[in-house]
Design a protein around this motif. Structure first.
Motif, PDB file in Angstrom:
ATOM      1  N   ILE A 202       0.850  -1.182   0.000  1.00 59.10           N
ATOM      2  CA  ILE A 202       0.000   0.000   0.000  1.00 59.10           C
ATOM      3  C   ILE A 202       0.887   1.233   0.000  1.00 59.10           C
ATOM      4  O   ILE A 202       1.839   1.321   0.787  1.00 59.10           O
ATOM      5  CB  ILE A 202      -0.941   0.008   1.217  1.00 59.10           C
ATOM      6  N   ILE A 203       0.589   2.182  -0.883  1.00 61.26           N
ATOM      7  CA  ILE A 203       1.378   3.412  -0.954  1.00 61.26           C
ATOM      8  C   ILE A 203       0.438   4.615  -1.054  1.00 61.26           C
ATOM      9  O   ILE A 203      -0.778   4.466  -1.201  1.00 61.26           O
ATOM     10  CB  ILE A 203       2.371   3.405  -2.139  1.00 61.26           C
ATOM     11  N   ALA A 204       1.027   5.802  -0.987  1.00 62.05           N
ATOM     12  CA  ALA A 204       0.316   7.048  -1.262  1.00 62.05           C
ATOM     13  C   ALA A 204       0.792   7.594  -2.599  1.00 62.05           C
ATOM     14  O   ALA A 204       1.964   7.451  -2.956  1.00 62.05           O
ATOM     15  CB  ALA A 204       0.569   8.070  -0.160  1.00 62.05           C
ATOM     16  N   GLU A 205      -0.132   8.198  -3.325  1.00 68.18           N
ATOM     17  CA  GLU A 205       0.213   8.850  -4.588  1.00 68.18           C
ATOM     18  C   GLU A 205      -0.533  10.175  -4.690  1.00 68.18           C
ATOM     19  O   GLU A 205      -1.582  10.368  -4.076  1.00 68.18           O
ATOM     20  CB  GLU A 205      -0.161   7.964  -5.781  1.00 68.18           C
ATOM     21  N   GLY A 206       0.029  11.079  -5.481  1.00 64.44           N
ATOM     22  CA  GLY A 206      -0.659  12.334  -5.765  1.00 64.44           C
ATOM     23  C   GLY A 206      -0.276  13.494  -4.886  1.00 64.44           C
ATOM     24  O   GLY A 206      -0.910  14.545  -4.935  1.00 64.44           O
ATOM     25  N   GLY A 207       0.776  13.340  -4.052  1.00 64.88           N
ATOM     26  CA  GLY A 207       1.152  14.433  -3.176  1.00 64.88           C
ATOM     27  C   GLY A 207       0.224  14.549  -1.988  1.00 64.88           C
ATOM     28  O   GLY A 207      -0.777  13.830  -1.873  1.00 64.88           O
ATOM     29  N   THR A 208       0.528  15.474  -1.077  1.00 58.89           N
ATOM     30  CA  THR A 208      -0.230  15.563   0.173  1.00 58.89           C
ATOM     31  C   THR A 208      -1.394  16.548   0.105  1.00 58.89           C
ATOM     32  O   THR A 208      -2.045  16.795   1.102  1.00 58.89           O
ATOM     33  CB  THR A 208       0.697  15.974   1.330  1.00 58.89           C
ATOM     34  N   GLY A 209      -1.643  17.124  -1.075  1.00 54.88           N
ATOM     35  CA  GLY A 209      -2.721  18.080  -1.219  1.00 54.88           C
ATOM     36  C   GLY A 209      -4.012  17.442  -1.710  1.00 54.88           C
ATOM     37  O   GLY A 209      -4.300  16.266  -1.421  1.00 54.88           O
ATOM     38  N   PHE A 210      -4.752  18.187  -2.497  1.00 56.66           N
ATOM     39  CA  PHE A 210      -6.096  17.791  -2.917  1.00 56.66           C
ATOM     40  C   PHE A 210      -6.119  16.456  -3.655  1.00 56.66           C
ATOM     41  O   PHE A 210      -7.087  15.695  -3.558  1.00 56.66           O
ATOM     42  CB  PHE A 210      -6.683  18.895  -3.813  1.00 56.66           C
ATOM     43  N   GLY A 241     -14.807  16.839  -5.002  1.00 55.61           N
ATOM     44  CA  GLY A 241     -14.848  18.294  -5.120  1.00 55.61           C
ATOM     45  C   GLY A 241     -14.291  18.966  -3.890  1.00 55.61           C
ATOM     46  O   GLY A 241     -14.126  18.359  -2.827  1.00 55.61           O
ATOM     47  N   ARG A 242     -14.037  20.240  -4.034  1.00 51.88           N
ATOM     48  CA  ARG A 242     -13.329  20.970  -2.977  1.00 51.88           C
ATOM     49  C   ARG A 242     -14.230  21.445  -1.852  1.00 51.88           C
ATOM     50  O   ARG A 242     -13.751  22.051  -0.892  1.00 51.88           O
ATOM     51  CB  ARG A 242     -12.553  22.137  -3.585  1.00 51.88           C
ATOM     52  N   ASP A 243     -15.526  21.190  -1.931  1.00 53.34           N
ATOM     53  CA  ASP A 243     -16.428  21.584  -0.856  1.00 53.34           C
ATOM     54  C   ASP A 243     -16.730  20.448   0.117  1.00 53.34           C
ATOM     55  O   ASP A 243     -17.432  20.659   1.109  1.00 53.34           O
ATOM     56  CB  ASP A 243     -17.741  22.117  -1.432  1.00 53.34           C
ATOM     57  N   TYR A 244     -16.223  19.242  -0.157  1.00 52.47           N
ATOM     58  CA  TYR A 244     -16.449  18.148   0.785  1.00 52.47           C
ATOM     59  C   TYR A 244     -15.690  18.452   2.076  1.00 52.47           C
ATOM     60  O   TYR A 244     -14.567  18.978   2.039  1.00 52.47           O
ATOM     61  CB  TYR A 244     -15.989  16.822   0.182  1.00 52.47           C
ATOM     62  N   GLY A 268      -5.975  13.153   6.741  1.00 52.01           N
ATOM     63  CA  GLY A 268      -6.912  13.990   6.015  1.00 52.01           C
ATOM     64  C   GLY A 268      -6.981  15.346   6.694  1.00 52.01           C
ATOM     65  O   GLY A 268      -6.414  15.546   7.775  1.00 52.01           O
ATOM     66  N   SER A 269      -7.647  16.288   6.062  1.00 51.89           N
ATOM     67  CA  SER A 269      -7.792  17.634   6.626  1.00 51.89           C
ATOM     68  C   SER A 269      -9.246  18.050   6.595  1.00 51.89           C
ATOM     69  O   SER A 269     -10.027  17.591   5.759  1.00 51.89           O
ATOM     70  CB  SER A 269      -6.959  18.649   5.836  1.00 51.89           C
ATOM     71  N   ARG A 270      -9.580  18.969   7.504  1.00 55.40           N
ATOM     72  CA  ARG A 270     -10.918  19.567   7.545  1.00 55.40           C
ATOM     73  C   ARG A 270     -10.810  21.051   7.202  1.00 55.40           C
ATOM     74  O   ARG A 270     -10.594  21.879   8.089  1.00 55.40           O
ATOM     75  CB  ARG A 270     -11.530  19.392   8.937  1.00 55.40           C
ATOM     76  N   LYS A 275     -11.157  27.236   1.696  1.00 55.63           N
ATOM     77  CA  LYS A 275     -10.272  26.083   1.504  1.00 55.63           C
ATOM     78  C   LYS A 275      -9.013  26.241   2.363  1.00 55.63           C
ATOM     79  O   LYS A 275      -7.888  26.247   1.869  1.00 55.63           O
ATOM     80  CB  LYS A 275      -9.899  25.934   0.028  1.00 55.63           C
ATOM     81  N   TYR A 276      -9.207  26.392   3.668  1.00 58.87           N
ATOM     82  CA  TYR A 276      -8.086  26.683   4.559  1.00 58.87           C
ATOM     83  C   TYR A 276      -7.989  25.615   5.643  1.00 58.87           C
ATOM     84  O   TYR A 276      -8.977  25.279   6.286  1.00 58.87           O
ATOM     85  CB  TYR A 276      -8.237  28.079   5.169  1.00 58.87           C
TER      86      TYR A 276
END
Length: 517
Positions: A202-210, A241-244, A268-270, A275-276
């Motif tokens: 198991i890995i992570a992909e796509g960077g730590t952002g969106f 989407g960015r509003d979740y 994850g982030s809240r 978008k802050y």
């Protein structure tokens, strides 16, 4: 209670890693430039967690001198093997400096943990450990593919055997996988597991952002070849989407309960107020099942939810931590951190009983140094902080107070100076005094209240007789989306003599942090 709420550990507890020993679960997280490093938590039910210590709690284990903000300790992994706990992590020296991997061991998860075993010829970040059934141990991490990168931030996962006697890598390095999502970039955070004779990566992909995500591959042999799942990514929120309300889900670790259930922890982030992400990256929990020998995360939904069905484990609640620290102990509470490794005795709990004494150092909150600062993570979108301080500045250079800190260039300081209290906003390294009020008392009460991105700053001469110094301050400068980096907001106490030597100090009677609804 049949449901639980995410995040399971709120605030800047990124890159969670988990292991089970009997009916106890242990979880650790990244700490970057903060000391002590790598908090360790214990749970009986995967939902209620209590901190039991830090893995890296001695200067001999963790030298953060000169470490820039958001560098330092990255993505630790915790594992247990034959009576020994192992924690492996990457020390990132700087943006362009060396990445050095090391591990420490302990018989008791509460410590003491050993001094580091530094690994030679161990490139990349997010190192992880795997113990196979035959007793062999392996380390995985990421690196640039030996044949070269096909696109920006193209990485691959490599693996090599670890000799547990010499504490060094031995044998051949194997290239395992360069991810499922070509062009997405940043293949990292590898973990190997063995389930019913099959090896899973198991890995992570796509960077730590969106675009963060979790992907998986499997092989009949630990050295490969690894086949990616056709359902990759097995977990992401970028399609929502960015509003979740939960964003940048990724960097996962998994655990099987003693009842045969499978659960995944991930970061994850809240975001709020737009978008802050002032809270940084937090630790979340999500169930999964095996279907056709592949994991299906949160069946029927495929996402991390704010509320979900609890694990089928007996609930175990720990005693609630006090909201107010009166500094009556002879040791600091586990919630407190320094910025970088403390090299001198600039604080004391014994000089004045029932008080935390902070000595004014020449270093300031606006430098990448080890200032006279003790702080804790912001863990709630809405919160209130109160403190009582006694401080008598001898000159214009000596200051003390409260700081809301993202890094040395983005912060708010509620500062007690020679003849006034002032609120200083520091954004992109430039400072602005938002408000000031004459003040000559030695005792002062300070308060900050935040409702979303709206911050209010107060002071008082007598308890609870608050006067507002400044209202409606913009909290968005405390988010990584404005300030950059990987950490969440810290709230703490500081004292500085602004470049001059001083023997002065501030005595702090109490510090109260309350999450508000």
């Amino acid at each position: 209670m049949t449901t639980f709420k995410n995040p399971i550990i709120p605030g800047c507890y990124a890159d969670p890693s988990i292991c089970r020993v009997g009916d106890d679960y242990y979880l650790i997280a990244s700490t970057f430039e903060y000391f002590p490093g790598v908090p360790i938590f214990n749970s009986k039910d995967l939902v209620n967690w209590r901190q039991i210590g830090h893995v890296l709690d001695r200067p001999s284990q963790l030298n953060l001198d000169g470490t820039p903000n958001s560098k330092g300790i990255y993505a630790a992994t915790i594992r247990y093997h034959k009576g020994i706990f192992y924690m492996i992590t990457t020390f990132v020296e700087s943006a362009t400096g060396e990445r050095r991997n090391f591990f420490v061991t302990a018989e008791n998860p509460e410590g003491p943990w050993s001094d580091p075993y530094w690994l030679e010829d161990c490139p990349g970040i997010d190192s992880s450990l795997f113990f196979d059934d035959d007793g062999k141990a392996y380390i995985t991490a990421n690196r640039r593919p030996p044949s070269g990168q096909d696109y920006p931030k193209h990485m691959e996962i490599w693996m090599q055997e670890l000799d547990l006697e010499t504490k060094q890598l031995v044998g051949e390095k194997y290239s395992l996988w360069d991810g499922a999502l070509k062009q997405i970039h940043a293949q990292e955070a590898p973990h190997i597991y063995k389930v019913e004779g099959m090896y899973y990566l198991i890995i992570a992909e796509g960077g730590t952002g969106f675009t963060h995500s979790v992907t998986i591959a499997r092989s009949e042999s630990i050295t490969g070849p690894y086949e990616g799942s056709k359902t990759n990514p097995i977990l992401t929120h970028r399609h929502l989407g960015r509003d979740y309300p939960i964003a940048n889900i990724g960097h996962a670790d998994i655990v099987e309960t003693q009842n045969g259930e499978w659960w995944m922890v991930c970061l994850g982030s809240r975001p709020y107020g737009g978008k802050y992400r002032n809270l940084g990256r937090e630790s979340f929990l999500v169930p999964f099942i095996w279907e056709n020998s592949w994991p299906v995360v949160n069946p029927g939904k495929g996402i991390v939810e704010m509320e979900g069905v609890r694990p089928h484990l007996e609930e175990k609640r720990w005693q609630a931590e006090a909201a107010c620290d009166h500094f009556d102990s002879d040791t600091l509470g586990m919630q407190w951190n320094f910025i970088r490794t403390p090299r001198e005795d600039f604080w004391s709990l014994g000089k004045r009983l029932g008080h935390l004494r902070l000595y004014a150092k020449p270093e300031t909150m606006t430098e990448e140094v080890n200032p006279s600062f003790i702080g804790r993570r912001q863990q709630h979108i809405n919160f209130a902080v109160r403190t009582k301080m006694e401080f008598q500045p001898n000159n214009e250079q000596e200051v003390a107070g409260l700081v809301l800190l993202q890094n040395q260039d983005f912060q708010y300081r509620l500062e007690i100076a020679k003849s006034e209290i002032k609120l200083i906003k520091r954004e992109s390294g430039k400072e602005q005094i938002l408000a000031a009020h004459d003040f000559n008392k030695s005792e002062v009460f300070l308060k900050v209240e935040a409702y979303g991105q709206n911050y209010q700053f107060y002071f008082a001469e007598n308890a609870e007789q608050w006067k507002i110094l400044y209202g409606n301050a913009d909290g968005r400068i405390l988010s990584t989306d404005v300030a950059g980096g990987f950490v969440g907001t810290y709230i703490g106490m500081f004292a500085s003599s602004n470049g001059f030597e001083s023997t002065n100090y501030v005595d702090i009677d109490y510090f109260e942090y309350i999450g508000l609804t």
